[in-house]
Write an enzyme that holds these catalytic residues in place. Sequence first.
Site, PDB file in Angstrom:
ATOM      1  N   GLY A 167       0.797  -1.234   0.000  1.00 13.74           N
ATOM      2  CA  GLY A 167       0.000   0.000   0.000  1.00 13.74           C
ATOM      3  C   GLY A 167       0.819   1.269   0.000  1.00 13.74           C
ATOM      4  N   GLU A 170       1.606   4.999  -5.176  1.00 15.99           N
ATOM      5  CA  GLU A 170       0.463   5.766  -5.673  1.00 15.99           C
ATOM      6  C   GLU A 170      -0.390   4.865  -6.560  1.00 15.99           C
ATOM      7  OE1 GLU A 170      -0.012   9.297  -4.933  1.00 15.99           O
ATOM      8  OE2 GLU A 170       1.398   8.518  -3.472  1.00 15.99           O
ATOM      9  N   LYS A 185       6.558  16.896  -3.501  1.00  8.07           N
ATOM     10  CA  LYS A 185       6.858  17.147  -2.088  1.00  8.07           C
ATOM     11  C   LYS A 185       7.946  18.211  -1.944  1.00  8.07           C
ATOM     12  CE  LYS A 185       5.282  12.550  -0.762  1.00  8.07           C
ATOM     13  NZ  LYS A 185       5.661  11.123  -0.744  1.00  8.07           N
ATOM     14  N   GLY A 283       0.892   5.976   4.619  1.00  8.53           N
ATOM     15  CA  GLY A 283       0.155   5.037   5.468  1.00  8.53           C
ATOM     16  C   GLY A 283      -1.023   5.704   6.149  1.00  8.53           C
TER      17      GLY A 283
HETATM   18  N1  HSE Z   1       3.433   6.895  -2.818  1.00  9.59           N
HETATM   19  C1  HSE Z   1       3.908   7.730  -1.763  1.00  9.59           C
HETATM   20  C2  HSE Z   1       5.183   7.104  -1.211  1.00  9.59           C
HETATM   21  C3  HSE Z   1       2.850   7.837  -0.707  1.00  9.59           C
HETATM   22  O1  HSE Z   1       5.518   5.988  -1.615  1.00  9.59           O
HETATM   23  O2  HSE Z   1       5.866   7.734  -0.426  1.00  9.59           O
HETATM   24  C4  HSE Z   1       2.997   8.982   0.222  1.00  9.59           C
HETATM   25  O3  HSE Z   1       3.026  10.201  -0.422  1.00  9.59           O
END
Ligand code: HSE
Length: 379
Positions: A167, A170, A185, A283
Amino acid sequence: MKIGLLGMGTIGSGVFEIAQKLDGIEVKKVLEKRFQADYITDKIEDITTDPEIELVVETMGGLHPAYEFASEVLKNGKHFVTANKLLVSAYGEELTALAHEKGVAFLYGAACGGGIAYLANLKIAREIDRVTALGGILNGTTNYILDSMQSRDMDYAQALSEAQALGYAERDPSSDVDGLDTQRKLILASSVGFDAYIKPEDIPTRGISAVKMADVTYARAHNLVIRLCARAERNAEGAISAYVEPTLVAANAPEAAILVNVNYAWYSGESYGLMSYIGQGAGKLPTAANVLRDVQSVSAGARYMTSENCKRVQPDNSAACHPYYIRIADASAIPAEWIARSEVLDGETCIETVPVSVQEMHNLMANHKDAFFAGIQRG
Ligand code: HSE
């Protein structure tokens, strides 16, 4: 405070669950099409026009209709909290201006760093110090893949499918492996740390989709570890460089100790020096907890992540220079004067360069998508 919640997916259900245990926060209505309950509605107006709802949390993800809903919420004079980095990296400037105009809050602390209170502390640092650099390992999926390849000799595809099953990835994992999630980010962190809005297309960005075991072999032989890193720096004159690229770090560097899906976010301030934060960047519960921290902050009077002086800035990556590692089938594509040393591994050439500007390297490698390259950070 009574709040509305947009979306009851992974993070939304985490927000709902944690809010039940908190005094002073009541989730009055939830916008959700998939389930039914007396507190669930499928009409955004039921939330934006409810006079009792003071704040709306958005955990739907995606750009549309999240952007339209965010605008509606703010226009109706309600505070807005989101964990949606895609929304904020694309529309943060506009939504912040709207929030200022309406005198309501707009916070996005969980949109970079997931459960890590990184942006919240970065905001405090900007308010009392001059932040000079920031960045880190901001994507759990790619760190999981790279760590699995290096610690468990697992191949790329298998590591990616494990990360998806856990999980972390994305919905479309290409935004993880191509570095776009990290780029978004970095945009958010730069807005908070430097009071500067940067456009995604102005950040040279390379992900890890070309990495192979040959790169792992090379890194090991040279006592280096591969990580996907974001970095933005501001010089004394205020010029900003910002980029996302795989990086070969020394085996004893802090980044090398970041395993599985863990994130490592740092900033450096003239007074603070280096401050770093390690934790779950994604998470359900960690991210939901950080969303609720923003809700509590609004209750306590917090309003914006950036100041009213936050400006759009065009980064300049021509002065940011460092050595690079390149693995490429056709070594003649690399200017001879860049090459410090090279060796042949599995039929491809592995090169270490002299310091080269980030902009030049990314420009050249844009034409060589099958090649893998990484900044080298030995100490
Ligand atoms: N897909 C992102 C990660 C989820 O793997 O960090 C959190 O932004």
